[in-house]
Design a protein around this motif. Structure first.
Motif, short mmCIF file in Angstrom:
data_model
loop_
_atom_site.label_atom_id
_atom_site.label_comp_id
_atom_site.label_asym_id
_atom_site.label_seq_id
_atom_site.Cartn_x
_atom_site.Cartn_y
_atom_site.Cartn_z
N ASP A 167 4.01 -23.83 -8.33
CA ASP A 167 5.35 -23.23 -8.13
C ASP A 167 5.26 -22.50 -6.94
O ASP A 167 6.01 -22.57 -5.97
CB ASP A 167 5.98 -22.68 -9.14
CG ASP A 167 6.38 -23.51 -10.14
OD1 ASP A 167 6.59 -24.82 -10.15
OD2 ASP A 167 6.55 -23.21 -11.49
N ASN A 192 4.12 -24.14 -3.78
CA ASN A 192 5.49 -25.06 -3.21
C ASN A 192 6.26 -24.05 -2.46
O ASN A 192 6.86 -24.54 -1.17
CB ASN A 192 6.19 -25.79 -4.36
CG ASN A 192 5.70 -26.98 -4.66
OD1 ASN A 192 4.89 -27.65 -4.04
ND2 ASN A 192 5.76 -27.52 -6.01
N LYS A 249 4.79 -23.09 0.92
CA LYS A 249 4.70 -24.41 1.78
C LYS A 249 6.41 -24.29 2.63
O LYS A 249 6.68 -24.49 3.58
CB LYS A 249 4.57 -25.55 1.05
CG LYS A 249 3.29 -25.95 0.97
CD LYS A 249 2.84 -27.33 0.31
CE LYS A 249 1.63 -27.40 -0.26
NZ LYS A 249 1.36 -28.78 -0.75
N GLU A 250 7.49 -24.07 1.71
CA GLU A 250 8.88 -24.05 2.03
C GLU A 250 8.97 -22.69 3.25
O GLU A 250 9.62 -23.04 4.25
CB GLU A 250 9.75 -23.66 0.79
CG GLU A 250 10.07 -25.02 -0.04
CD GLU A 250 10.89 -24.78 -0.98
OE1 GLU A 250 11.56 -23.84 -1.05
OE2 GLU A 250 10.66 -25.41 -1.94
#
Length: 88
Positions: free
Chosen positions: A27, A30, A33-34
């Protein structure tokens, strides 16, 4: 020697309030990365012209050896453009 006490009015802290849910590394990865994608999308190119000693931003005019130059953005980079002076 005086003793000092710290009084916290109306404040209660517990470790359980900071970590109410377990966090998974996937989580976090991710989300990072966003964030990286957003930063890369919003990144602006900053171009500068160099005269050997100093950096100049786009739009600046300078005179070197009696010649006027204008710092312009051209083909994804910055470069000096000689300013032509019209003679009447």
């Amino acid at each position: 020697m005086k003793k000092y006490t710290i009084l916290l009015l109306g404040a209660s802290f517990s470790l359980s309030s900071f970590a109410s849910e377990p966090v998974d590394n996937a989580d976090i990865l991710n989300e990072l990365k966003e964030i990286r994608t957003l930063i890369e999308q919003n990144q602006q190119n900053i171009y500068t012209c160099v005269d050997g000693d100093r950096n100049y931003s786009i739009g600046i005019y300078i005179t070197k050896n009696r010649v006027n130059y204008h710092c312009i953005a051209k083909d994804n980079h910055a470069e000096w453009d000689p300013v032509l002076v019209s003679v009447n």
